[in-house]
Every structure is written in structure tokens, then in C-alpha cells.
Design a protein around this motif. Structure first.
Motif, PDB file in Angstrom:
ATOM      1  N   GLU A   1       8.716   5.706   4.665  1.00 47.82           N
ATOM      2  CA  GLU A   1       6.665   6.641   5.815  1.00 47.82           C
ATOM      3  C   GLU A   1       5.572   6.768   5.395  1.00 47.82           C
ATOM      4  O   GLU A   1       5.802   7.309   4.152  1.00 47.82           O
ATOM      5  CB  GLU A   1       7.647   7.918   7.199  1.00 47.82           C
ATOM      6  N   GLY A   2       4.810   5.824   5.086  1.00 46.35           N
ATOM      7  CA  GLY A   2       3.885   6.023   4.102  1.00 46.35           C
ATOM      8  C   GLY A   2       3.155   4.385   3.790  1.00 46.35           C
ATOM      9  O   GLY A   2       2.409   3.782   4.109  1.00 46.35           O
ATOM     10  N   PRO A   3       4.222   4.663   3.055  1.00 48.69           N
ATOM     11  CA  PRO A   3       3.819   2.806   2.237  1.00 48.69           C
ATOM     12  C   PRO A   3       4.155   1.532   3.397  1.00 48.69           C
ATOM     13  O   PRO A   3       5.244   1.288   4.372  1.00 48.69           O
ATOM     14  CB  PRO A   3       5.240   2.664   0.873  1.00 48.69           C
ATOM     15  N   PHE A   4       3.678   0.443   3.140  1.00 51.77           N
ATOM     16  CA  PHE A   4       4.004  -0.385   4.102  1.00 51.77           C
ATOM     17  C   PHE A   4       3.639  -1.788   3.095  1.00 51.77           C
ATOM     18  O   PHE A   4       2.466  -1.286   2.286  1.00 51.77           O
ATOM     19  CB  PHE A   4       3.272  -0.150   5.408  1.00 51.77           C
ATOM     20  N   TYR A   5       3.424  -2.547   4.397  1.00 50.87           N
ATOM     21  CA  TYR A   5       2.827  -3.976   3.549  1.00 50.87           C
ATOM     22  C   TYR A   5       1.558  -4.447   4.364  1.00 50.87           C
ATOM     23  O   TYR A   5       1.925  -4.630   5.642  1.00 50.87           O
ATOM     24  CB  TYR A   5       3.643  -5.405   3.793  1.00 50.87           C
TER      25      TYR A   5
ATOM     26  N   ILE B   1       0.970  -1.292   0.135  1.00 51.54           N
ATOM     27  CA  ILE B   1      -0.192   0.453   0.125  1.00 51.54           C
ATOM     28  C   ILE B   1       0.921   1.162  -0.103  1.00 51.54           C
ATOM     29  O   ILE B   1       1.791   1.466   0.853  1.00 51.54           O
ATOM     30  CB  ILE B   1      -1.085   0.358   1.515  1.00 51.54           C
ATOM     31  N   ALA B   2       0.679   2.191  -0.766  1.00 48.50           N
ATOM     32  CA  ALA B   2       1.726   3.442  -1.440  1.00 48.50           C
ATOM     33  C   ALA B   2       1.992   4.477  -0.205  1.00 48.50           C
ATOM     34  O   ALA B   2       2.602   5.078  -0.430  1.00 48.50           O
ATOM     35  CB  ALA B   2       1.880   3.420  -2.688  1.00 48.50           C
ATOM     36  N   ASP B   3       0.110   4.501  -0.390  1.00 46.72           N
ATOM     37  CA  ASP B   3      -0.271   5.624  -0.327  1.00 46.72           C
ATOM     38  C   ASP B   3      -0.979   5.856   1.639  1.00 46.72           C
ATOM     39  O   ASP B   3      -1.897   6.173   1.997  1.00 46.72           O
ATOM     40  CB  ASP B   3      -0.975   6.501  -1.131  1.00 46.72           C
ATOM     41  N   GLY B   4      -0.017   5.182   2.500  1.00 45.18           N
ATOM     42  CA  GLY B   4      -0.408   5.220   3.599  1.00 45.18           C
ATOM     43  C   GLY B   4      -0.927   6.420   4.460  1.00 45.18           C
ATOM     44  O   GLY B   4       0.034   7.447   3.778  1.00 45.18           O
ATOM     45  N   VAL B   5      -1.347   7.055   5.793  1.00 45.68           N
ATOM     46  CA  VAL B   5      -1.301   7.882   6.680  1.00 45.68           C
ATOM     47  C   VAL B   5       0.669   8.113   6.731  1.00 45.68           C
ATOM     48  O   VAL B   5       1.531   7.477   7.223  1.00 45.68           O
ATOM     49  CB  VAL B   5      -1.565   7.276   8.229  1.00 45.68           C
ATOM     50  N   VAL B   6       1.013   9.762   6.783  1.00 42.59           N
ATOM     51  CA  VAL B   6       2.572  10.050   7.160  1.00 42.59           C
ATOM     52  C   VAL B   6       2.034  10.979   8.534  1.00 42.59           C
ATOM     53  O   VAL B   6       1.428  11.547   8.839  1.00 42.59           O
ATOM     54  CB  VAL B   6       2.679  10.866   5.821  1.00 42.59           C
ATOM     55  N   ARG B   7       2.948   9.973   9.569  1.00 42.47           N
ATOM     56  CA  ARG B   7       2.606  11.420  10.645  1.00 42.47           C
ATOM     57  C   ARG B   7       3.273  12.251  10.384  1.00 42.47           C
ATOM     58  O   ARG B   7       4.726  12.300  10.219  1.00 42.47           O
ATOM     59  CB  ARG B   7       3.594  10.151  11.738  1.00 42.47           C
TER      60      ARG B   7
ATOM     61  N   GLN C   1       8.297  -0.225  14.434  1.00 40.29           N
ATOM     62  CA  GLN C   1       7.208  -0.696  13.485  1.00 40.29           C
ATOM     63  C   GLN C   1       5.437  -0.992  14.331  1.00 40.29           C
ATOM     64  O   GLN C   1       4.037  -0.589  13.739  1.00 40.29           O
ATOM     65  CB  GLN C   1       7.223  -1.388  11.880  1.00 40.29           C
ATOM     66  N   TRP C   2       5.832  -1.158  15.846  1.00 44.33           N
ATOM     67  CA  TRP C   2       4.594  -1.333  16.443  1.00 44.33           C
ATOM     68  C   TRP C   2       4.276   0.129  17.073  1.00 44.33           C
ATOM     69  O   TRP C   2       3.208   0.004  16.785  1.00 44.33           O
ATOM     70  CB  TRP C   2       5.226  -1.888  17.506  1.00 44.33           C
ATOM     71  N   TYR C   3       4.952   0.958  17.264  1.00 44.78           N
ATOM     72  CA  TYR C   3       4.509   2.078  17.653  1.00 44.78           C
ATOM     73  C   TYR C   3       3.836   2.837  16.229  1.00 44.78           C
ATOM     74  O   TYR C   3       2.862   3.714  16.405  1.00 44.78           O
ATOM     75  CB  TYR C   3       5.653   2.986  17.712  1.00 44.78           C
ATOM     76  N   TRP C   4       4.606   2.569  15.211  1.00 42.67           N
ATOM     77  CA  TRP C   4       3.690   3.031  13.780  1.00 42.67           C
ATOM     78  C   TRP C   4       2.202   2.976  13.469  1.00 42.67           C
ATOM     79  O   TRP C   4       1.454   4.145  13.592  1.00 42.67           O
ATOM     80  CB  TRP C   4       4.555   2.728  12.781  1.00 42.67           C
ATOM     81  N   MET C   5       2.431   1.209  13.824  1.00 44.47           N
ATOM     82  CA  MET C   5       0.815   0.795  13.804  1.00 44.47           C
ATOM     83  C   MET C   5       0.006   1.386  14.824  1.00 44.47           C
ATOM     84  O   MET C   5      -1.200   1.497  14.403  1.00 44.47           O
ATOM     85  CB  MET C   5       1.111  -0.552  13.443  1.00 44.47           C
ATOM     86  N   GLN C   6      -0.193   1.189  15.724  1.00 50.08           N
ATOM     87  CA  GLN C   6      -0.475   1.887  17.597  1.00 50.08           C
ATOM     88  C   GLN C   6      -0.777   3.509  16.301  1.00 50.08           C
ATOM     89  O   GLN C   6      -1.834   3.906  16.547  1.00 50.08           O
ATOM     90  CB  GLN C   6      -0.420   2.123  18.220  1.00 50.08           C
ATOM     91  N   GLN C   7      -0.130   4.276  15.426  1.00 48.17           N
ATOM     92  CA  GLN C   7      -0.277   6.236  15.547  1.00 48.17           C
ATOM     93  C   GLN C   7      -0.168   5.996  14.705  1.00 48.17           C
ATOM     94  O   GLN C   7      -1.366   6.895  14.879  1.00 48.17           O
ATOM     95  CB  GLN C   7       1.455   6.851  15.646  1.00 48.17           C
ATOM     96  N   THR C   8      -0.440   5.144  13.740  1.00 49.19           N
ATOM     97  CA  THR C   8      -1.210   5.295  12.470  1.00 49.19           C
ATOM     98  C   THR C   8      -2.970   4.603  12.609  1.00 49.19           C
ATOM     99  O   THR C   8      -3.230   5.369  11.538  1.00 49.19           O
ATOM    100  CB  THR C   8      -0.541   5.207  11.274  1.00 49.19           C
ATOM    101  N   GLY C   9      -3.038   3.678  12.888  1.00 54.88           N
ATOM    102  CA  GLY C   9      -4.196   2.272  12.749  1.00 54.88           C
ATOM    103  C   GLY C   9      -4.539   2.332  11.502  1.00 54.88           C
ATOM    104  O   GLY C   9      -6.009   1.710  11.283  1.00 54.88           O
ATOM    105  N   GLN C  10      -2.928   1.806  10.942  1.00 56.13           N
ATOM    106  CA  GLN C  10      -3.674   0.854   9.812  1.00 56.13           C
ATOM    107  C   GLN C  10      -3.649  -0.075   9.366  1.00 56.13           C
ATOM    108  O   GLN C  10      -4.055  -0.934   8.502  1.00 56.13           O
ATOM    109  CB  GLN C  10      -2.708   1.724   9.031  1.00 56.13           C
ATOM    110  N   GLY C  11      -4.182  -0.688  10.567  1.00 53.73           N
ATOM    111  CA  GLY C  11      -4.437  -2.644  10.704  1.00 53.73           C
ATOM    112  C   GLY C  11      -4.295  -3.075  11.578  1.00 53.73           C
ATOM    113  O   GLY C  11      -4.732  -2.379  13.170  1.00 53.73           O
ATOM    114  N   LYS C  12      -5.006  -4.124  11.559  1.00 52.46           N
ATOM    115  CA  LYS C  12      -5.959  -4.515  13.036  1.00 52.46           C
ATOM    116  C   LYS C  12      -4.941  -5.346  13.168  1.00 52.46           C
ATOM    117  O   LYS C  12      -5.142  -5.247  14.670  1.00 52.46           O
ATOM    118  CB  LYS C  12      -6.857  -5.318  12.727  1.00 52.46           C
TER     119      LYS C  12
END
Length: 435
Positions: free
Chosen positions: A41-45, A4-10, A151-162
Motif C-alpha cells: 500500500e503506497g507504492p505503485f507502478y 511511484i514510492a509515495d502514493g496515497v495510503v488508505r 487493485q481496481w478498487y484501490w485505484m477508484q478509492q485513491t484516484g491515483q490514475g486515469k
């Protein structure tokens, strides 16, 4: 599995990384000058739960296969083929045998803790076949804090995955507790409290090795501090190494004997140091209180690309396991039919001195300081994920193994087919909420 190329950018992502210790974020040299961000920052799998289950199960099977390969190398005395100096052979065997016993109950082994390692695999999701091993970073893998913490803090702060496949920190803490308890049983002479030293190379100036070492020291402190253990950092060049034959010991700059030490420093480098023979002589003497090194010497069997042809020799005809491997041979034994392959030095790092040969023609070759011998592994291009802004990205999935168990995932991607020191770390999720 999708990119996913256009994820949230903190807005404060650089400050967030720096506060978590990733001080080496901008250390990638840009081709046209300047530097690039190591962290993407932004893209993710994103993965499905079934894909994560496949990665975990495959890693567990690969670990069992690597154990069988280690048995094969030890049983057939293949150390010379792997470029391992003879003075290290006996102690590799002793640490490999662990606490196995001979007939009559006599110990064959010499328990030395192993905490972690990382399988680098090629994988493109559940519809593209099973993961395939590229190599086993068994001795000094880095990119650990990025995978375990950032990457754990990234997920918590962006809310992009379950969810995220990431039990690395908790399993490290448990792994320290389990391994040091076993060590105390095996080494009853260890003083109380035990001090565990942590060391890395002062010459690595990006801060990456230092922070990886400090992070592991922190997990050990969390695990063992309440039990009375102490931790202490030193540089590798601060280790005092006297004449072991004369009864000298290894000690730190304060004159304290080094009982147990974790070193983020490759065994092949140590084997070339002035004190190398003394180190192995010290470990092998059952009459004295020798230094215990983490990771143990047997990791020289796995942190060596020679593991790849051994695995293929053992499992290349196994219908249940061969799909986890790519055909691989020592260069001197490469079959004529193998005309598309990747040529890797036995002890290379960061993609250095690697060549990609397709239909007998060298397509890519990287510079570096590593010589032969070489192994040849069948060329299977990394999957390509096209970014809407242009260009393809090729991920290598790093499956972290903590005390022999699959624990989590870290991903590095590169613009080329060789993952080198220009690769980027990219976070991941499970079941992204946008799908």
C-alpha cells in the motif's frame, strides 16, 4: 514505466483488502521473524498508454508463439523430454487438437475449455526494449483476485490514475459463457442443468488457493447462473475415484457425478496421484460420459519450463519475434557460450530450486523440493527501481490471458533477483495524474 514510492495510503486499506477476500495479506514471513504485508500500500507502478499497448500486443504474439510451440511438441512427440508420463500423452494430444478434423471429416480432437493463464515478463518501459518472456503460468496461476478486483478498487478509492489495464473480470465472465457454449455443442450428453465443480488443495492453509478458486467460481456463476448452470465447491481430496475400467466414475461427496470441474491443482501433481491413470482413461473413453477437467491436459505443454527452449528453437532466429524471448536450452544442451544464466527446474514453482549463474559463478540459489531436469535461460536482470527509503525493487509483470486474449496486468516485486514466495503485489495505473 515508473515506480511511484509515495502514493496515497488508505487508512483502512487492510480492512478493504480483507473485505475483498484477500485474507492472506500478511502471510509473507519476515527474514527476522514475524510477517510482512503481501500487498504493498503506497507504492505503485505507472505506465503510458503506449506501454500498455506494447504489453498487450506482445502478449498476443507470445500466445501465438506458444501455440506453435505446442504444435511442435505434439508433432514431434517430445512429451518425455518434458517429463510427462506416457499415460497422459494421448489425452494431451486430443485436447490440444481441440475440434480439428481429419480428412473425411472425422474429429481428431476432444474439446476441453481453457479459461485463463498468465505470462510473466521482464519489462522496463518503452525506452528499454520489448517485454521478454520469463515463463508461462498456464495451468494454475494465482494472484488473480488481486489483479482483477483489489487493485481496481484501490485505484477508484485513491484516484491515483486515469485508468488501469484491467478487463480481467469482464473477460472471465465472457470466457465462461463462450467456452461452456462450445462444450455443450461438443458434449451433447451433458445433463441440464450442468453443475460445474470447483476444487483446490485443502492442504494450502493461507487461503490463497481457496479464494482464487472461489473468485473463479463467482465469475462462472455470474456468467452461467442466468443460463441455468450450477456451481459447487469441493476439496480435491473429496473427489471419489473408483475403478474406471470397471465402469466407475468420478463423483463428489454427495454422490453426484462430476461432469465438469475446474481444479486449482497442477496437472503434474495429478499425474502423480493414485487415480491419475484412471483420470486419463476416463477422459479418453468416447463411449461414456467422462469428466471434463479445466484447465485441460494440454496445459502440461505450457506450464512446463521446457516450453522456453522449444520457443527459442523455433523463434530464436526470427527477427520479428526473438526479442520477446531470452535464449533458453535444456541443461543437457546448454552451449558453452552461455556462462550467465538462470537454471530452473522443469516443474518448479514460487522461485524454488532456482539458481542464478553469472560468468560461471553461482550468485544466488534458492531451496525447494523440486528436482531436475532443468532448463537454462539467459540471465537478464530484472529492472531495479530504487525506493527513496532505501533498497531496490525488481518487478515481474504478469499479463493475464483470458481465453487466449490479453486482459490485464498484475505486478509482483521482490527485493532480490528471483521472484519467490516473499514477493509483494503492487498495483498499477495508466497516466498517473501527477505526471
Amino acid at each position: 514505466m515508473r515506480r511511484i514510492a509515495d502514493g496515497v495510503v488508505r487508512p483502512d486499506w487492510r480492512e478493504q483488502l480483507a473485505s475483498q477476500g484477500i485474507v492472506y495479506n500478511n502471510e509473507i514471513p519476515a527474514p527476522g521473524g514475524g510477517t510482512l504485508s503481501y500487498w504493498k500500500e503506497g507504492p505503485f507502478y505507472d505506465f503510458t498508454s503506449a506501454e500498455i499497448d506494447t504489453l498487450s500486443a506482445s502478449a498476443a504474439t507470445l500466445f501465438e508463439m506458444c501455440v506453435a510451440a505446442g504444435d511442435f511438441v505434439v508433432d514431434h512427440n517430445m512429451f518425455q523430454l518434458l517429463g510427462i508420463p506416457e499415460f497422459a500423452w494421448d489425452q494431451i494430444k486430443r485436447t490440444w487438437w481441440d475440434d480439428e478434423t481429419e480428412p473425411g471429416g472425422r474429429s481428431k480432437g476432444d474439446f476441453s475449455p481453457s479459461i485463463y493463464g498468465r505470462f510473466d515478463v521482464r519489462y522496463a518501459g518503452e525506452f528499454a526494449g520489448r517485454p521478454q518472456l520469463l515463463e508461462f503460468n498456464a495451468d494454475t496461476p494465482t494472484a488473480l483476485p488481486e489483479a482483477a478486483v483489489a487493485q481496481w478498487y484501490w485505484m477508484q478509492q485513491t484516484g491515483q490514475g486515469k485508468d488501469q489495464w484491467n478487463a480481467i473480470h469482464e473477460m472471465l465472465v465472457a470466457g465462461w459463457q463462450r467456452n461452456l457454449a462450445r462444450l455443450r455443442q461438443a458434449r451433447t450428453h451433458l445433463l441440464d442443468p450442468v453443475t460445474i465443480h470447483f476444487a483446490c488443495d485443502r492442504e494450502e492453509d493461507s487461503g490463497e488457493d481457496l479464494f482464487n478458486t472461489e473468485y473463479l467460481m463467482e465469475t462462472a456463476r455470474q456468467a452461467l447462473g442466468p443460463l441455468g448452470y450450477r456451481t459447487k465447491f469441493i476439496w480435491m481430496d473429496e473427489i471419489g475415484a473408483g475403478d474406471i475400467q470397471a465402469g466407475d466414475r468420478f463423483y463428489d461427496p454427495d454422490g453426484q457425478h462430476i461432469d465438469v470441474i475446474f481444479k486449482l491443482y497442477p496437472w503434474e501433481w495429478m499425474a502423480a496421484e493414485q487415480f491419475a491413470k484412471q483420470c486419463f482413461r476416463d477422459m479418453s473413453d468416447p463411449r461414456r460420459d467422462s469428466t471434463v477437467w479445466i484447465e485441460p491436459p494440454y496445459k502440461m505443454l505450457w506450464s512446463n519450463k521446457g516450453l522456453l527452449p522449444v520457443l527459442w528453437h523455433l523463434f530464436g532466429d526470427d527477427p520479428e519475434k526473438k526479442d520477446l524471448l531470452l535464449p533458453a536450452y535444456f541443461e543437457s544442451e546448454k552451449p558453452d557460450w552461455m556462462t550467465s544464466y538462470v537454471r530452473k527446474p522443469l516443474l518448479g514453482r514460487e522461485g524454488a530450486n532456482v539458481s542464478v549463474i553469472v560468468d560461471g559463478v553461482t550468485k544466488i540459489s534458492t531451496p525447494g523440493d523440486y528436482g531436475g531436469p532443468f532448463v537454462c535461460q539467459s540471465f537478464a536482470p530484472l529492472p531495479a527501481y530504487t525506493d527513496p527509503r532505501g533498497g531496490d525493487w525488481h518487478p515481474v509483470l504478469g499479463v493475464w490471458m483470458i481465453d487466449g486474449e490479453p486482459a490485464g496486468l498484475g505486478i509482483r516485486e521482490s527485493a532480490g533477483l528471483i521472484t519467490d514466495n516473499l514477493s509483494h503485489f503492487v498495483p498499477h495505473t495508466i497516466d498517473h495524474t501527477g505526471f
